[in-house]
Write an enzyme that holds these catalytic residues in place. Structure first.
Site, PDB file in Angstrom:
ATOM      1  CB  VAL A  63      18.810 -26.790  31.571  1.00 13.11           C
ATOM      2  CG1 VAL A  63      18.926 -25.540  32.448  1.00 13.11           C
ATOM      3  CG2 VAL A  63      17.677 -27.659  32.055  1.00 13.11           C
ATOM      4  CB  SER A  64      20.711 -22.279  28.531  1.00  9.67           C
ATOM      5  OG  SER A  64      19.570 -22.156  27.727  1.00  9.67           O
ATOM      6  CB  ALA A  65      25.862 -23.695  28.910  1.00  9.11           C
TER       7      ALA A  65
END
Ligand code: SAM
Length: 228
Positions: A63-65
């Site tokens: 999951v992206s930052a």
């Protein structure tokens, strides 16, 4: 970690991203508050939601930052009513933040846009579908399993397209499926090393702007990286 602690930690992160001028517009700030990342993570990972880093969700994916999702949501210049394609659904979190911007629940349903999010890993498409449903986004976000490097012709053209995995170059079908006046955001570059976030504007011609260095997992599929 209790719901209260999760909420408090998330709010502190939102405030930090505002101080850093990464979250800038009141709409995107509100979208982050309404769709916190902890609601899209498996139980054992929720405690890490407010750490501003990517989180592994299995199958070699992340999951992206939060800062990267914030940058992309700001650069997409999203407006109520727009039709958006996301390539790389992962957990479904980023799609939910976009839905908060194109289809906010405080606006009449007739004015809502829609988010189509496509995921190549079947198990993750299923995870995204469950998260989207559980968090009440089913009528604003549709999860599709498939190769998003080809776009999603069925619902084209799109006002906005975002790609959340790095491509060797901008896939032609994505440019074709973008409306005139539309914006496409895509990380472009090598598998492990330098990638840049590219903002493509489709007007009479194609205008590309380099938004700087980023680090994303590789895009797979027909127009993605050839994986060993
Ligand atoms: N947006 C996601 C979220 O909110 O959790 C995170 C995306 S993760 C950084 C990138 C995702 O792109 C991975 O789930 C990966 O499986 C997916 N992906 C890679 N190549 C793809 C392709 N050709 N079509 C669709 N999804 C792809």
């Amino acid at each position: 970690m209790s719901e209260n602690r999760l909420r408090e930690a998330w709010e502190l992160l939102v405030q930090r991203l505002v101080r850093q001028h990464i979250l800038r517009s009141k709409e995107v700030i509100e979208a982050f508050r309404r769709a916190p990342r902890y609601n899209f993570l498996p139980e054992e990972l929720r405690q890490y939601a407010a750490i501003d880093e990517p989180i592994p969700i299995g199958y070699g994916q992340t999951v992206s930052a939060p800062h990267m999702v914030a940058i992309m949501d700001e650069e997409l210049e999203l407006k109520v009513g727009q039709k958006v394609l996301e390539v790389g659904a992962g957990s479904g979190w980023h799609a939910a933040t976009v839905a908060e911007l194109v289809a906010p629940t405080d606006q009449p349903k007739e004015s809502w846009g829609h988010v189509y999010t496509i995921e190549i890993v079947p198990e993750l498409a299923q995870m995204a579908r469950i998260n989207i449903e559980k968090n009440g986004y089913s009528d604003r976000v549709t999860v599709i399993e498939g190769d998003g490097s080809l776009g999603y012709e069925e619902k084209a053209p799109y006002d906005r397209i975002l790609v959340t995995a790095a491509a060797p170059e901008v896939p032609k079908p994505l440019i074709q499926q973008l409306k005139t006046g539309g914006i496409l955001l895509i990380p472009v570059g090598a598998i492990r090393f330098y990638q840049t976030l590219i903002k493509v504007r489709k007007e009479d011609g194609i205008r590309m702007e380099d938004l700087g260095g980023v680090a994303f997992v590789p895009l797979r599929g027909k127009y993605g990286h050839k994986m060993l």
